[in-house]
Design an enzyme around this catalytic site. Structure first.
Site, mmCIF file in Angstrom:
data_model
loop_
_atom_site.group_PDB
_atom_site.id
_atom_site.type_symbol
_atom_site.label_atom_id
_atom_site.label_comp_id
_atom_site.label_asym_id
_atom_site.label_seq_id
_atom_site.Cartn_x
_atom_site.Cartn_y
_atom_site.Cartn_z
ATOM 1 C CD GLU A 1 -1.867 -2.345 1.449
ATOM 2 O OE1 GLU A 1 -0.718 -2.630 1.842
ATOM 3 O OE2 GLU A 1 -2.795 -3.177 1.375
ATOM 4 C CG HIS B 1 -9.528 -6.361 8.298
ATOM 5 N ND1 HIS B 1 -8.429 -6.677 9.056
ATOM 6 C CD2 HIS B 1 -9.311 -6.921 7.077
ATOM 7 C CE1 HIS B 1 -7.594 -7.397 8.323
ATOM 8 N NE2 HIS B 1 -8.098 -7.556 7.123
HETATM 9 C C1 TPP Z 1 -2.108 -4.222 4.543
HETATM 10 C C2 TPP Z 1 -3.066 -5.197 4.026
HETATM 11 N N1 TPP Z 1 -3.369 -5.180 2.715
HETATM 12 C C3 TPP Z 1 -4.248 -6.067 2.210
HETATM 13 C C4 TPP Z 1 -4.854 -6.989 3.018
HETATM 14 C C5 TPP Z 1 -5.871 -7.946 2.440
HETATM 15 N N2 TPP Z 1 -5.305 -9.266 2.316
HETATM 16 C C6 TPP Z 1 -5.425 -10.140 3.323
HETATM 17 S S1 TPP Z 1 -4.624 -11.526 3.015
HETATM 18 C C7 TPP Z 1 -4.088 -11.009 1.532
HETATM 19 C C8 TPP Z 1 -3.244 -11.910 0.699
HETATM 20 C C9 TPP Z 1 -1.975 -12.290 1.384
HETATM 21 O O1 TPP Z 1 -1.337 -13.322 0.715
HETATM 22 P P1 TPP Z 1 -0.060 -14.063 1.277
HETATM 23 O O2 TPP Z 1 0.829 -13.087 1.954
HETATM 24 O O3 TPP Z 1 0.509 -14.845 0.175
HETATM 25 O O4 TPP Z 1 -0.624 -15.016 2.412
HETATM 26 P P2 TPP Z 1 -1.656 -16.229 2.255
HETATM 27 O O5 TPP Z 1 -3.017 -15.631 2.338
HETATM 28 O O6 TPP Z 1 -1.390 -16.903 0.983
HETATM 29 O O7 TPP Z 1 -1.410 -17.080 3.441
HETATM 30 C C10 TPP Z 1 -4.552 -9.733 1.277
HETATM 31 C C11 TPP Z 1 -4.318 -8.969 0.051
HETATM 32 C C12 TPP Z 1 -4.535 -6.954 4.397
HETATM 33 N N3 TPP Z 1 -5.117 -7.793 5.262
HETATM 34 N N4 TPP Z 1 -3.632 -6.075 4.866
#
Ligand code: TPP
Ligand code: MG
Lengths: 368, 325
Positions: free
Chosen positions: B60, B129
Site C-alpha cells: 500500500e 479491518h
Molecule cells: C495491509 C493489508 N493489505 C491487504 C490486506 C488484504 N489481504 C489479506 S490476506 C491477503 C493476501 C496475502 O497473501 P499471502 O501473503 O501470500 O498469504 P496467504 O493468504 O497466501 O497465506 C490480502 C491482500 C490486508 N489484510 N492487509
C-alpha cells in the site's frame, strides 16, 4: 531465471515419491516412536479442526473472515515442533494451526471463531487474531506484513534479555512485498537478531499468483542476500525436511544470534478465505494434483506407516479422536455465552482494567 | 433511470470516467483479474485492458505513493484500498505527501488522486479491518473526504472526485454495496461539499453521513410512527468540504439537533459539527445537541456485540427522544 518467472519447487526440492531423504537427519532420527506419533497426531488435529470450522462457518456461526490452513500443516507443525522455552512465534491471519500447535485448545479456538467469551481472545479478536502469550504465541495479525516488525522486536527482546531463544516470524508470499517486511529484514540483519522469517509460499496472495505480484532473483528467500542474511528453500510438504532445515536456522539464531529467511513451499487447498469462491485464478487440476501427490499429512502418514511407526488401526483411531475433539469444540462453542455489553469497553487500557494504588493517570479516557 | 446497486453505481462512475478521460487509471489489489475483492471493479479489466486497470502487489505505501506521484504528472489514478484500514500502512503517502504537496510547492503542483474503498465496521472482521478514518483524514487541510450513503450519491460523488484536482478520499461501506435505488443513466455529478436533506421534518434535525444516514432514516420513521415526531435528516455526503449552511438552515428550522456517526466519539466528525452549531446557531437551540457514535473501543469481533457497538435505530430513537424532552 526471468525476473517474474513462476517459482515452483526448485529442482533440488523435487524428489521421487518415497521415503524422505530427511528421515535420517539427526533432528528426525533422534525422534522416538512416540514423538513421531505425537507429531502426526498434531498435524491430524489441525486438519480436523479446520475441516470442522468449515461446517461451523456454513452453519452461519462464524462471521467475517475464515482463512484455512488445510494443505499447509507441515509448515507450522514442523517448525513449531523444534521450539524451546525461549522460542517465540508470530504470524498473519492464517493462524489457527499455529495456535493449536503451541498447545491452545480446540475449544478456545473454536469459541473465538464464534465470538464467544470463552474464546482465546474473549470474542474480541476473531479468526485472524488468536493470541496465547503464555505459550509464546504473539498472534494472529490481520494486516498483511504487520507482524514482521513485531517478530523482529520479539527477537530483539529475547536477545536483550540474554536468552538463548528466537522468534519465528511467519508470513505469506504476498506479505513479502510490504515495506514493513523489508525494514524488518534490514533491522534483523543489522542488529544480528535471532529471528527466522518463515515465508509460507503457497503460490498465491488472494487471487494473485506469485509471479504476478513479485519480482525476485529466482526465489523469494534470496532477497536475503540483499541484507547479507542467510536463507534456504524448503519443501513444505515433507515435515521431516521442514524440521531439518528449520533446525539449522534455529541453531544459527541460538548460537550466533543471526537471522535467516526460510522460504517454505506449500499449498492451500481452499480459497483465500471462505468468501473466496476460488474459481478464477487457478484450475481445479492444480489443486487436485497437490491433494493427491503432495498432501503433507498423508505423506507423513505414509512415511510413518513405512517406518512401522504407525499402523492402519492407529491412524484410524488418531483421526477419529481428532474429529471427536473438533466436534466437542464446536459443541463447547455453541454452548458458551456471548460477551456482554460491558465487555466492549474492557481490555482497552491496562490502567482501566487495573485501577488501584499503582495506577496514576486520571481524566476521561473512554468517551461517550 | 435504472435501479442499480451502490456497488454498480460506483462501477458505472468509474466506467464513464475511464471512457471520458484517457488519463484515468484504476489501480489496487485484486481490482483487475479477480474483479475486485468486493467486485466493485468487475468487468473493467475486460473492457479497458491491463494498461488502465492494474493489479498491484500488497504494497500500500508503495502503490498509493506511486499513484500520488503519477497524479502530479497528470494521470488521474483511482486507487482502491481493499479496506480503508489498510491506508494506515500508507499513512505517510496518504497524509503527508498527498495532503501537503500543493501547499509546500506554493501551488505549483496538483495532486488529482482518488483513493477509494470501504471504511466501516459491522461486518464481524475485527479491529484491524473496521476503521472509519474520515475524521482523522479530514482533519488534514489539503485533503477532501466524501462518504456516500446511497447509490445516487455514490455515483455522483465518485465522478466528481475523479474530476477534482485535489486528493479526494471516497469512503464506501461494504454493508451498503448491495443497496439499490434509481440512478440516472445520463451524466451527472454530485458536487463535493453539498449536503442533502434525505428527509424533511420540523421537530428535530439529525445530521449523519455514510451508513449512519440509513440508520437515521430508519429511526426517523420510528419516531414519526411511534412518537409523532417530524425528523429532518441531513446527509453530509462530504466531510471536507463541509456544507455548513445546510446544517445551520435545518437547525434554525427545527431548533434541535442530534448528530449520528459510526466513528468513535473522540474528535469525531460530529465534534466539529457540534462546534459549528453552537457557534453560529446557539440562540436557535431549544435543547443541548445530542450525539450517537460507536461505543468507544476498538471494534469488537463478536457479531452480536458489534451490532450494539455501532449506532442502530433504537439507540438513535432513544437519543432523539432525549433531545426532544
Ligand atoms: C495491509 C493489508 N493489505 C491487504 C490486506 C488484504 N489481504 C489479506 S490476506 C491477503 C493476501 C496475502 O497473501 P499471502 O501473503 O501470500 O498469504 P496467504 O493468504 O497466501 O497465506 C490480502 C491482500 C490486508 N489484510 N492487509
Ligand atoms: Mg500466499
Amino acid at each position: 531465471m526471468a525476473k517474474n518467472a513462476v517459482i515452483t519447487h526448485p529442482e533440488s526440492l523435487k524428489r521421487p515419491a518415497g521415503p524422505s531423504e530427511y528421515a535420517k537427519d539427526p533432528v528426525n532420527a533422534s525422534l522416538s516412536k512416540a514423538d513421531k506419533i505425537a507429531l502426526y497426531t498434531k498435524m491430524a488435529r489441525v486438519r480436523h479442526f479446520e475441516q470442522r470450522c468449515i461446517r461451523t462457518y456454513q452453519q452461519g456461526k462464524i462471521g467475517g473472515f475464515l482463512h484455512l490452513y488445510v494443505g499447509q500443516e507441515a509448515v507450522a507443525a514442523g517448525t513449531i515442533s523444534l521450539l524451546g522455552k525461549f522460542d517465540h512465534i508470530i504470524t498473519g491471519y492464517r493462524d489457527h494451526a499455529h495456535g493449536l500447535l503451541v498447545g491452545m485448545s480446540m475449544k478456545e479456538c473454536m469459541a473465538e471463531l464464534t465470538g464467544k467469551v470463552t474464546g482465546c481472545s474473549k470474542g474480541k479478536g476473531g479468526s485472524m487474531h488468536y493470541f496465547a502469550p503464555d505459550k509464546n504465541y504473539w498472534g494472529g495479525h490481520g494486516i498483511v506484513g504487520g507482524q514482521a516488525p513485531l517478530g523482529t522486536g520479539l527477537a530483539y527482546a529475547v536477545k536483550y534479555r540474554g536468552q538463548k531463544g528466537s522468534c519465528l516470524t511467519y508470513m505469506g508470499d504476498g506479505a513479502i512485498n510490504q515495506g514493513a517486511v523489508h525494514e524488518a529484514y534490514n533491522l534483523a540483519a543489522l542488529w544480528d537478531l535471532p529471528i527466522i522469517f518463515v515465508i509460507e509460499n503457497n503460490g498465491y496472495s488472494m487471487g494473485t499468483s506469485q509471479e504476478r505480484s513479485t519480482a525476485h532473483p529466482g526465489c523469494l528467500a534470496k532477497r536475503a542476500e540483499g541484507y547479507n542474511m542467510a536463507w534456504d528453500v524448503v519443501n513444505g510438504h515433507d515435515v521431516y525436511e521442514v524440521r531439518a532445515k528449520t533446525a539449522i536456522a534455529l541453531k544459527r539464531a541460538h548460537e550466533e544470534s543471526k537471522p535467516t529467511i526460510l522460504e517454505i513451499f506449500t499449498y492451500r487447498y481452499f480459497g483465500h478465505s471462505m468468501s473466496d469462491p476460488d474459481k478464477t485464478y487457478r484450475d481445479k487440476e492444480e489443486v487436485k494434483g497437490y491433494r493427491e501427490t503432495k498432501d503433507p499429512v498423508f505423506l507423513f502418514e505414509k512415511e510413518l506407516l513405512n517406518e512401522g511407526v504407525l499402523t492402519k488401526e492407529l491412524v484410524e483411531s488418531i483421526n477419529a479422536a481428532a474429529m471427536e475433539e473438533a466436534d466437542a469444540a464446536a459443541v463447547f462453542a455453541d454452548e458458551s455465552p456471548e460477551p456482554t455489553l460491558a465487555d466492549i469497553t474492557k481490555h482497552i487500557y491496562w490502567e482501566e482494567d487495573n485501577r488501584g494504588p499503582k495506577t496514576t493517570s486520571s481524566g476521561t479516557i473512554i468517551f461517550e | 433511470m435504472a435501479v442499480i446497486s451502490y456497488r454498480e453505481a460506483l462501477r458505472a462512475a468509474m466506467r464513464e470516467e475511464l471512457k471520458r478521460d484517457e488519463n484515468v487509471v484504476i489501480m489496487g489489489e485484486e481490482v483487475a483479474q479477480f474483479n475486485g475483492a468486493y467486485k466493485v471493479t468487475e468487468g473493467l479489466l475486460k473492457e479497458f485492458g491491463p494498461k488502465r486497470i492494474v493489479d498491484t502487489p500488497i504494497s500500500e505505501a508503495g502503490f498509493i505513493g506511486l499513484g500520488i506521484g503519477a497524479s502530479m504528472l497528470g494521470i488521474r489514478p483511482v486507487m482502491e484500498l481493499m479496506f480503508w484500514s489498510f491506508s494506515y500502512v500508507a499513512f505517510d503517502q496518504v497524509v503527508n505527501n498527498a495532503g501537503n504537496i500543493r501547499y509546500m510547492s506554493g501551488g505549483l503542483i496538483n495532486c488529482p488522486i482518488v483513493i477509494r474503498g470501504p471504511a466501516n465496521g459491522g461486518t464481524n472482521v475485527g479491529a484491524t479491518h473496521s476503521h472509519t478514518p474520515e475524521a482523522i483524514l479530514a482533519s488534514h487541510p489539503g485533503i477532501k473526504v466524501v462518504c456516500p450513503a446511497t447509490p445516487y450519491d455514490a455515483k455522483g460523488l465518485m465522478k466528481a472526485a475523479i474530476r477534482d484536482n485535489d486528493p479526494v478520499y471516497v469512503m464506501e461501506n461494504t454493508i451498503l454495496y448491495n443497496d439499490k435505488a434509481e440512478v440516472p443513466d445520463e451524466d451527472y455529478i454530485v458536487p463535493i461539499g453539498v449536503a442533502d436533506i434525505k428527509r424533511e421534518g420540523t421537530d428535530l434535525t439529525i445530521v449523519a453521513h455514510g451508513r449512519a444516514v440509513i440508520t437515521s432514516l430508519k429511526a426517523a420513521e420510528i419516531l414519526e410512527k411511534e412518537h409523532g415526531v417530524s425528523v429532518e435528516v441531513v446527509d453530509l455526503r462530504s466531510i471536507r468540504p463541509l456544507d455548513e449552511e445546510t446544517i445551520l438552515a435545518s437547525v434554525r428550522k427545527t431548533h434541535r439537533a442530534l448528530l449520528v456517526e459510526e466513528n468513535k466519539p473522540f474528535c469525531g466528525v460530529d465534534a466539529q459539527i457540534a462546534y459549528l452549531i453552537q457557534s453560529r446557531a446557539f440562540d436557535e437551540l431549544d435543547a443541548p445537541i445530542g450525539r450517537v457514535s460507536s461505543i468507544d473501543a476498538p471494534q469488537i469481533y463478536s457479531k452480536k456485540l458489534e451490532d450494539l457497538q455501532l449506532p442502530y435505530p433504537a439507540r438513535v430513537v432513544a437519543a432523539a427522544l432525549k433531545v426532544l424532552a
